[in-house]
Design a protein around this motif. Structure first.
Motif, PDB file in Angstrom:
ATOM      1  N   PHE A  90       0.567  -1.468  -0.313  1.00 49.21           N
ATOM      2  CA  PHE A  90       0.177  -0.159  -0.409  1.00 49.21           C
ATOM      3  C   PHE A  90       0.414   1.121  -0.158  1.00 49.21           C
ATOM      4  O   PHE A  90       0.619   2.652  -1.179  1.00 49.21           O
ATOM      5  N   LEU A  91       1.997   1.139   1.234  1.00 47.15           N
ATOM      6  CA  LEU A  91       2.850   2.700   0.746  1.00 47.15           C
ATOM      7  C   LEU A  91       3.441   2.476  -0.756  1.00 47.15           C
ATOM      8  O   LEU A  91       3.907   4.031  -0.700  1.00 47.15           O
ATOM      9  N   GLY A  92       4.188   1.962  -0.721  1.00 47.93           N
ATOM     10  CA  GLY A  92       4.962   1.845  -2.498  1.00 47.93           C
ATOM     11  C   GLY A  92       4.069   1.668  -3.528  1.00 47.93           C
ATOM     12  O   GLY A  92       4.673   3.389  -4.172  1.00 47.93           O
ATOM     13  N   MET A  93       2.424   1.670  -3.309  1.00 46.32           N
ATOM     14  CA  MET A  93       1.859   2.375  -4.782  1.00 46.32           C
ATOM     15  C   MET A  93       1.383   3.037  -4.301  1.00 46.32           C
ATOM     16  O   MET A  93       0.947   4.263  -5.306  1.00 46.32           O
ATOM     17  N   MET A  94       0.482   3.743  -3.172  1.00 47.61           N
ATOM     18  CA  MET A  94       0.535   5.139  -2.838  1.00 47.61           C
ATOM     19  C   MET A  94       1.528   6.403  -3.153  1.00 47.61           C
ATOM     20  O   MET A  94       1.260   6.717  -4.219  1.00 47.61           O
ATOM     21  N   LEU A  95       3.150   6.282  -2.711  1.00 48.63           N
ATOM     22  CA  LEU A  95       3.988   6.693  -3.803  1.00 48.63           C
ATOM     23  C   LEU A  95       3.798   6.774  -5.270  1.00 48.63           C
ATOM     24  O   LEU A  95       3.706   7.794  -5.349  1.00 48.63           O
ATOM     25  N   LEU A  96       3.675   6.303  -5.727  1.00 46.86           N
ATOM     26  CA  LEU A  96       3.759   5.874  -7.082  1.00 46.86           C
ATOM     27  C   LEU A  96       2.357   7.185  -7.864  1.00 46.86           C
ATOM     28  O   LEU A  96       2.972   6.990  -8.039  1.00 46.86           O
ATOM     29  N   GLY A  97       1.717   5.892  -7.139  1.00 51.56           N
ATOM     30  CA  GLY A  97       0.249   6.803  -7.252  1.00 51.56           C
ATOM     31  C   GLY A  97       0.196   8.710  -7.227  1.00 51.56           C
ATOM     32  O   GLY A  97       0.581   9.920  -8.276  1.00 51.56           O
ATOM     33  N   ALA A  98       0.697   9.025  -6.126  1.00 52.51           N
ATOM     34  CA  ALA A  98       1.056  10.612  -5.744  1.00 52.51           C
ATOM     35  C   ALA A  98       2.589  11.623  -6.878  1.00 52.51           C
ATOM     36  O   ALA A  98       1.841  12.035  -6.969  1.00 52.51           O
ATOM     37  N   LEU A  99       4.018  10.325  -7.019  1.00 58.52           N
ATOM     38  CA  LEU A  99       4.261  10.714  -8.119  1.00 58.52           C
ATOM     39  C   LEU A  99       3.767  11.121  -9.199  1.00 58.52           C
ATOM     40  O   LEU A  99       4.116  12.596  -9.952  1.00 58.52           O
ATOM     41  N   ALA A 100       2.884  10.070  -9.754  1.00 60.04           N
ATOM     42  CA  ALA A 100       1.867  10.123 -10.728  1.00 60.04           C
ATOM     43  C   ALA A 100       1.106  11.752 -10.829  1.00 60.04           C
ATOM     44  O   ALA A 100       0.977  12.572 -12.354  1.00 60.04           O
ATOM     45  N   GLY A 101       0.311  11.528  -9.570  1.00 57.41           N
ATOM     46  CA  GLY A 101      -0.779  12.985  -9.280  1.00 57.41           C
ATOM     47  C   GLY A 101       0.440  14.343  -9.660  1.00 57.41           C
ATOM     48  O   GLY A 101      -0.571  15.031 -10.154  1.00 57.41           O
ATOM     49  N   MET A 102       1.528  13.965  -9.184  1.00 57.73           N
ATOM     50  CA  MET A 102       2.374  15.304  -8.837  1.00 57.73           C
ATOM     51  C   MET A 102       2.446  15.892 -10.466  1.00 57.73           C
ATOM     52  O   MET A 102       2.696  16.765 -10.744  1.00 57.73           O
ATOM     53  N   VAL A 103       2.613  14.663 -11.310  1.00 54.87           N
ATOM     54  CA  VAL A 103       3.124  15.267 -12.475  1.00 54.87           C
ATOM     55  C   VAL A 103       2.369  15.526 -13.634  1.00 54.87           C
ATOM     56  O   VAL A 103       2.447  15.512 -14.649  1.00 54.87           O
ATOM     57  N   GLY A 104       0.681  15.820 -12.996  1.00 56.55           N
ATOM     58  CA  GLY A 104      -0.357  16.024 -13.457  1.00 56.55           C
ATOM     59  C   GLY A 104      -1.561  14.690 -13.992  1.00 56.55           C
ATOM     60  O   GLY A 104      -2.179  14.897 -14.463  1.00 56.55           O
ATOM     61  N   LEU A 105      -1.001  13.186 -14.003  1.00 55.56           N
ATOM     62  CA  LEU A 105      -1.783  11.989 -14.601  1.00 55.56           C
ATOM     63  C   LEU A 105      -2.888  12.107 -13.553  1.00 55.56           C
ATOM     64  O   LEU A 105      -2.612  11.668 -12.215  1.00 55.56           O
ATOM     65  N   THR A 106      -4.119  12.183 -14.057  1.00 54.15           N
ATOM     66  CA  THR A 106      -5.276  12.465 -13.011  1.00 54.15           C
ATOM     67  C   THR A 106      -6.088  10.265 -13.255  1.00 54.15           C
ATOM     68  O   THR A 106      -5.742  10.415 -14.445  1.00 54.15           O
ATOM     69  N   VAL A 107      -6.099  10.632 -12.492  1.00 57.68           N
ATOM     70  CA  VAL A 107      -7.758   8.769 -12.407  1.00 57.68           C
ATOM     71  C   VAL A 107      -8.877   9.237 -12.943  1.00 57.68           C
ATOM     72  O   VAL A 107      -9.263   9.625 -11.607  1.00 57.68           O
ATOM     73  N   PRO A 108      -9.201   8.634 -13.678  1.00 54.06           N
ATOM     74  CA  PRO A 108     -11.218   9.498 -13.679  1.00 54.06           C
ATOM     75  C   PRO A 108     -11.889   8.890 -13.295  1.00 54.06           C
ATOM     76  O   PRO A 108     -11.629   7.827 -12.530  1.00 54.06           O
ATOM     77  N   GLY A 109     -12.760   9.404 -12.614  1.00 54.34           N
ATOM     78  CA  GLY A 109     -13.302   8.947 -11.407  1.00 54.34           C
ATOM     79  C   GLY A 109     -12.763   8.981 -10.131  1.00 54.34           C
ATOM     80  O   GLY A 109     -13.125   7.627  -9.387  1.00 54.34           O
ATOM     81  N   LEU A 110     -11.253   9.646 -10.235  1.00 52.44           N
ATOM     82  CA  LEU A 110     -11.013   8.995  -8.961  1.00 52.44           C
ATOM     83  C   LEU A 110     -11.821   9.537  -7.514  1.00 52.44           C
ATOM     84  O   LEU A 110     -11.522   8.880  -6.606  1.00 52.44           O
TER      85      LEU A 110
END
Length: 186
Positions: free
Chosen positions: A71-91
């Motif tokens: 959970f922690l590792g994948m949350m960090l990857l998701g955060a990095l994606a969010g920081m660079v502007g990648l968004t998930v539809p229906g988040l």
């Protein structure tokens, strides 16, 4: 305490929690440091319930720390994606669904193969991390929400290991109900 009274108490507690404002989401522009990041998982009911739920489910299964670490590792990857502007539809709906799904897993005492449980938890974490990364794009805020998330996961894990199975199932039902309500308002 009877099972019926415990169920009613859990339902009332879940509804009371839902009455809290979702303060984790709006208006972080003025404050994006470590403390804002640390407070974020505690002040957003969806994040709070999901992280406690993932910890409880992991503790309930009495396995290693693989789910929490995933959970922690994948949350960090998701955060990095969010920081660079990648968004998930229906988040927001997806985040609420993670609460309902982890609640269902707890209520059913679902014992998946370790790799499948970690994969599911990893998907949940990507969504939560993406929301955190979009809302708190500073590195110091990331450190804050990662620490807070680790604390919530550990608290949930401890709870999952010490509560009686019946209480865990009631907690799972309450989490599922909260997740369904959150999906309705997302």
């Amino acid at each position: 305490m009877s099972a019926r009274l415990m169920t009613k108490t859990a339902a009332v507690a879940a509804l009371c929690l839902l009455a809290l404002p979702a303060m984790a989401h709006p208006g972080h522009g003025e404050s994006v440091g470590f403390l804002a990041g640390f407070a974020h998982p505690f002040t957003g009911i969806d994040h709070l319930l999901a992280m406690l739920g993932v910890g409880i489910w992991g503790g309930q299964q009495r396995r290693g720390l693989g789910q929490s670490a995933t959970f922690l590792g994948m949350m960090l990857l998701g955060a990095l994606a969010g920081m660079v502007g990648l968004t998930v539809p229906g988040l927001e709906t997806g985040i609420a669904a993670t609460v309902a799904l982890v609640g269902l897993a707890i209520a059913l005492a679902l014992a998946l193969p370790n790799w499948l449980g970690m994969g599911l938890v990893g998907l949940f974490a990507l969504a939560h991390g993406n929301a955190h990364g979009q809302e708190l794009p500073a590195a110091s805020a990331t450190c804050g929400f990662m620490l807070a998330s680790a604390i919530l996961l550990a608290a949930g894990r401890f709870t999952g290991q010490v509560l009686a199975e019946r209480m865990l199932r009631v907690a799972g039902v309450a989490l599922t109900a909260a997740g369904v309500v959150l999906m309705g308002i997302a």
